[in-house]
Motif scaffolding. Structure first.
Motif, PDB file in Angstrom:
ATOM      1  N   PHE A 180      -5.621  11.430  -0.984  1.00 22.75           N
ATOM      2  CA  PHE A 180      -7.339  11.468  -1.343  1.00 22.75           C
ATOM      3  C   PHE A 180      -8.279  12.007  -0.934  1.00 22.75           C
ATOM      4  CE2 PHE A 180      -7.021   8.153   1.849  1.00 22.75           C
ATOM      5  CZ  PHE A 180      -7.693   8.076   2.233  1.00 22.75           C
ATOM      6  N   TYR A 185      -0.974  13.049   6.464  1.00 24.32           N
ATOM      7  CA  TYR A 185      -0.993  11.199   7.457  1.00 24.32           C
ATOM      8  C   TYR A 185       0.700  11.767   7.378  1.00 24.32           C
ATOM      9  CZ  TYR A 185      -4.890   9.193   6.976  1.00 24.32           C
ATOM     10  OH  TYR A 185      -6.169   8.768   7.338  1.00 24.32           O
ATOM     11  N   GLN A 201     -10.815  13.697  11.467  1.00 22.87           N
ATOM     12  CA  GLN A 201      -9.758  12.964  10.893  1.00 22.87           C
ATOM     13  C   GLN A 201      -8.817  13.893  10.571  1.00 22.87           C
ATOM     14  OE1 GLN A 201     -12.137  10.594   8.171  1.00 22.87           O
ATOM     15  NE2 GLN A 201     -11.320   8.559   9.634  1.00 22.87           N
ATOM     16  N   THR A 245     -11.056   5.445  -3.111  1.00 22.05           N
ATOM     17  CA  THR A 245     -10.535   3.941  -2.380  1.00 22.05           C
ATOM     18  C   THR A 245      -9.447   3.808  -2.061  1.00 22.05           C
ATOM     19  OG1 THR A 245     -13.428   3.330  -2.018  1.00 22.05           O
ATOM     20  CG2 THR A 245     -12.390   1.786  -1.439  1.00 22.05           C
ATOM     21  N   ARG A 293     -11.812  13.641   2.072  1.00 19.38           N
ATOM     22  CA  ARG A 293     -12.640  12.089   2.212  1.00 19.38           C
ATOM     23  C   ARG A 293     -14.065  12.259   1.942  1.00 19.38           C
ATOM     24  NH1 ARG A 293      -9.510   9.373   5.688  1.00 19.38           N
ATOM     25  NH2 ARG A 293      -7.788  10.642   6.947  1.00 19.38           N
ATOM     26  N   GLU A 340     -14.106  -1.022   6.294  1.00 18.27           N
ATOM     27  CA  GLU A 340     -14.827   0.337   5.967  1.00 18.27           C
ATOM     28  C   GLU A 340     -15.602   0.335   5.239  1.00 18.27           C
ATOM     29  OE1 GLU A 340     -10.143   1.252   3.753  1.00 18.27           O
ATOM     30  OE2 GLU A 340     -11.739   1.877   1.938  1.00 18.27           O
ATOM     31  N   LEU A 383      -6.912  -2.578  10.643  1.00 18.03           N
ATOM     32  CA  LEU A 383      -8.052  -1.996   9.963  1.00 18.03           C
ATOM     33  C   LEU A 383      -9.251  -3.271  10.070  1.00 18.03           C
ATOM     34  CD1 LEU A 383      -7.548   1.398   8.154  1.00 18.03           C
ATOM     35  CD2 LEU A 383      -8.768   1.091  10.939  1.00 18.03           C
ATOM     36  N   ILE A 414     -10.633   5.517  12.041  1.00 16.57           N
ATOM     37  CA  ILE A 414      -9.952   6.425  12.042  1.00 16.57           C
ATOM     38  C   ILE A 414      -9.682   7.825  12.884  1.00 16.57           C
ATOM     39  CG2 ILE A 414      -7.359   7.447  11.384  1.00 16.57           C
ATOM     40  CD1 ILE A 414      -8.152   5.053   9.084  1.00 16.57           C
ATOM     41  N   TYR A 429       0.385  -1.034  -0.007  1.00 15.51           N
ATOM     42  CA  TYR A 429      -0.052  -0.068   0.247  1.00 15.51           C
ATOM     43  C   TYR A 429       0.638   0.795  -0.205  1.00 15.51           C
ATOM     44  CZ  TYR A 429      -3.429   3.386   1.807  1.00 15.51           C
ATOM     45  OH  TYR A 429      -4.141   4.771   1.231  1.00 15.51           O
ATOM     46  N   GLY A 477     -13.882   5.231   1.291  1.00 20.43           N
ATOM     47  CA  GLY A 477     -13.443   4.850   1.985  1.00 20.43           C
ATOM     48  C   GLY A 477     -13.554   5.459   3.511  1.00 20.43           C
ATOM     49  N   PRO A 527      -1.298   8.814   1.635  1.00 23.61           N
ATOM     50  CA  PRO A 527      -2.339   8.532   0.256  1.00 23.61           C
ATOM     51  C   PRO A 527      -3.062  10.230  -0.044  1.00 23.61           C
ATOM     52  CG  PRO A 527      -2.686   7.801   2.771  1.00 23.61           C
ATOM     53  CD  PRO A 527      -1.474   8.820   2.879  1.00 23.61           C
TER      54      PRO A 527
HETATM   55  C1  LIG Z   1      -9.334   3.984   5.124  1.00 21.46           C
HETATM   56  C2  LIG Z   1      -8.544   4.928   4.529  1.00 21.46           C
HETATM   57  O1  LIG Z   1      -7.904   5.313   3.469  1.00 21.46           O
HETATM   58  C3  LIG Z   1      -8.434   4.443   2.450  1.00 21.46           C
HETATM   59  C4  LIG Z   1      -7.413   4.613   1.682  1.00 21.46           C
HETATM   60  C5  LIG Z   1      -7.911   5.351   0.452  1.00 21.46           C
HETATM   61  C6  LIG Z   1      -6.414   5.692  -0.573  1.00 21.46           C
HETATM   62  O2  LIG Z   1      -5.802   5.407  -0.596  1.00 21.46           O
HETATM   63  O3  LIG Z   1      -7.383   5.975  -2.119  1.00 21.46           O
HETATM   64  C7  LIG Z   1      -8.624   6.035   0.470  1.00 21.46           C
HETATM   65  C8  LIG Z   1     -10.159   5.590   1.299  1.00 21.46           C
HETATM   66  C9  LIG Z   1      -9.746   4.511   2.265  1.00 21.46           C
HETATM   67  O4  LIG Z   1     -10.441   3.334   1.535  1.00 21.46           O
HETATM   68  C10 LIG Z   1      -8.007   5.940   5.380  1.00 21.46           C
HETATM   69  O5  LIG Z   1      -6.978   6.605   5.872  1.00 21.46           O
HETATM   70  O6  LIG Z   1      -7.938   6.837   6.179  1.00 21.46           O
END
Ligand SMILES: C=C(O[C@@H]1C=C(C(=O)O)C=C[C@H]1O)C(=O)O
Length: 335
Positions: free
Chosen positions: A221, A210, A204, A174, A223, A329, A326, A239, A149, A235, A219
Motif C-alpha cells: 500500500f 518494510y 515512514q 487500510t 501512504r 490508527e 499499535l 510508526i 496479517y 490507515g 504490505p
Molecule cells: C498501520 C500500518 O498499516 C496498516 C495496514 C495496511 C495494509 O496492510 O493495507 C494499510 C494501512 C494501515 O491500515 C502501517 O504499516 O503503517
C-alpha cells in the motif's frame, strides 16, 4: 466518486462521492455505486436492490452502526461474478469480495485479488485508488503459526506482483482487524487515464519496503492517493521508519499518528502533486479512528475533538490493528 456523509451530524448535506449514513437511512439507490454497512455481525457482498452491499463486523453495542455510501457519478451497471460483487458508473469501479474464514489465507487472498484485478482491467478501471482490507483475527496466528496479517499480506503481494504493469500502481489502503472472521476486501478504481498520484510519507519507510522481520512479503500500500482532487489517506499509525513508537502509551501514539498525517498532507509533501499546496488536520473529513483497547476510546475521542474540524465526520471503531503494539490508527479523506 467516493465521499462520506454522516447523517447523524449533517442531515441535509449529501455531497457526491463517499458518505457516512446512519444505519437505517437510505439514499436514493439510483445514485449509489455501493454501500458498506458497518455493523455488529457482517454479511457477504451481495446485490441489494441492484446495489453492491456488504456488511462488515466492526461495531459494538456501544458504537452505533453506520453505512459508508459510495455515490455514483453516472448511470450505474452492477453485477456479480463468482464471489465478486461490483458496480461501474463510467468513472469508477467499486468491487468487493469476502474470503471466508480458513486455516491459511495466503492462497485465498491471492485468488481474491487476482480475480478482482482481472475484473478491474477487463472493465477498463485499472487505476486502483483506495482499498480496504478488513481482516478478522488480524493479529492471531493461522494454522501454521503465522500471524494472519502476514499470511494475508503474502497473498496480496503475490497478486500485485502477478498484475504488475496492468494494475497500474499500489494505492492507499487500510489493513485492519474486525470483530468477526474471514477477510472482507473492497476497493474503488478509476479509468487508465485518470490523473492519480500515490504518495509516501517522509517520516515512514514505504510499507512495501518494510524489512522481512514484519513478514515474508511486505504490505502492498501507499501512504495516500490523490486522484481527481480527492485525497485518500491510508490507515496511519504510530510508526516512524518501520518501527512502532510509544508502545503502551496511547497519548504518545495519538501524537505521532497525527504528526504523521500532518506531514503526509503538508505542502512540502502533497504540494509535489497538488498545485494548490497541502492541507492541515482541520481539512480532514470522513475520518475512521481505530482504537484497539476500548478503555482508550474516551481519551482518543477527546484528542480528535481538539484537532479535527467540528464539521468533520468521525467514527470510532474498537478493533485490533495490524501490529499488536499499535493502539490507534486513523484514516481520512479530503474532498
Ligand atoms: C498501520 C500500518 O498499516 C496498516 C495496514 C495496511 C495494509 O496492510 O493495507 C494499510 C494501512 C494501515 O491500515 C502501517 O504499516 O503503517
Amino acid at each position: 466518486m467516493p465521499s462520506f456523509v454522516d447523517l447523524r451530524n449533517s442531515p441535509s448535506e449529501i455531497r457526491p462521492n463517499i458518505k457516512f449514513e446512519q444505519q437505517g437511512e437510505h439514499s436514493d439507490s439510483q445514485n449509489i455505486l455501493a454501500r458498506v454497512a458497518f455493523e455488529k455481525n457482517g454479511f457477504a457482498p451481495e446485490l441489494h436492490k441492484g446495489v453492491p452491499t456488504l456488511g462488515v463486523p466492526m461495531t459494538t453495542e456501544t458504537e452505533p452502526g453506520f453505512q459508508e455510501v459510495f455515490a455514483a457519478s453516472g448511470p450505474v451497471v452492477a453485477g456479480r461474478e463468482g464471489n465478486l460483487v461490483y458496480a461501474v458508473d463510467g468513472r469508477h469501479l467499486f468491487c468487493a469480495v469476502q474470503v471466508v474464514e480458513r486455516d491459511i489465507y495466503r492462497d485465498a487472498a491471492r485468488i481474491a485479488y487476482d480475480s478482482a484485478f482481472e475484473l478491474a482491467t477487463r472493465l477498463g478501471y485499472p487505476n486502483i485508488l483506495r482499498m480496504w482490507n478488513l481482516v478478522g483475527g488480524i493479529i492471531d496466528d493461522n494454522a501454521d503459526g503465522v500471524e494472519i496479517y502476514r499470511d494475508f499480506c503474502a497473498g496480496r503481494s503475490e497478486a500485485f506482483a502477478l498484475w504488475s504493469g496492468r494494475i497500474l500502481h499500489i494505492p492507499a489502503a487500510t489493513g485492519i482487524g474486525t470483530r468477526g472472521n474471514g477477510v472482507y476486501l473492497y476497493f474503488i478504481s478509476g479509468r487508465a487515464d485518470a490523473e492519480v498520484h500515490h504518495l509516501e510519507n517522509p517520516r515512514q519507510t514505504p510499507a512495501y519496503h518494510y524489512p522481512e522481520s514484519y513478514g515474508p512479503k511486505s504490505p502492498s500500500f501507499a501512504r495516500a492517493t490523490f486522484a481527481d482532487g480527492i485525497l485518500y489517506i491510508s490507515g496511519t499509525a504510530s510508526i516512524l521508519g518501520d518501527e512502532t513508537v510509544h508502545k503502551g502509551d496511547i497519548s504518545g501514539q495519538v501524537d505521532v499518528t497525527l504528526e504523521n498525517i500532518a506531514t503526509l498532507i503538508s505542502t512540502e509533501n502533497l504540494g509535489k502533486v497538488r498545485p494548490e499546496g497541502g492541507y492541515s488536520l482541520q481539512d480532514l473529513d470522513l475520518i475512521k479512528v481505530y482504537v484497539s483497547r476500548p478503555e482508550d476510546i474516551p481519551y482518543v475521542r477527546s484528542r480528535c475533538k481538539e484537532v479535527f474540524s467540528p464539521d468533520a465526520r468521525v467514527v470510532y471503531l474498537n478493533v485490533d490493528i495490524c501490529r499488536p503494539d499499535l493502539l490507534v490508527e486513523i484514516e481520512a479523506i479530503v474532498q
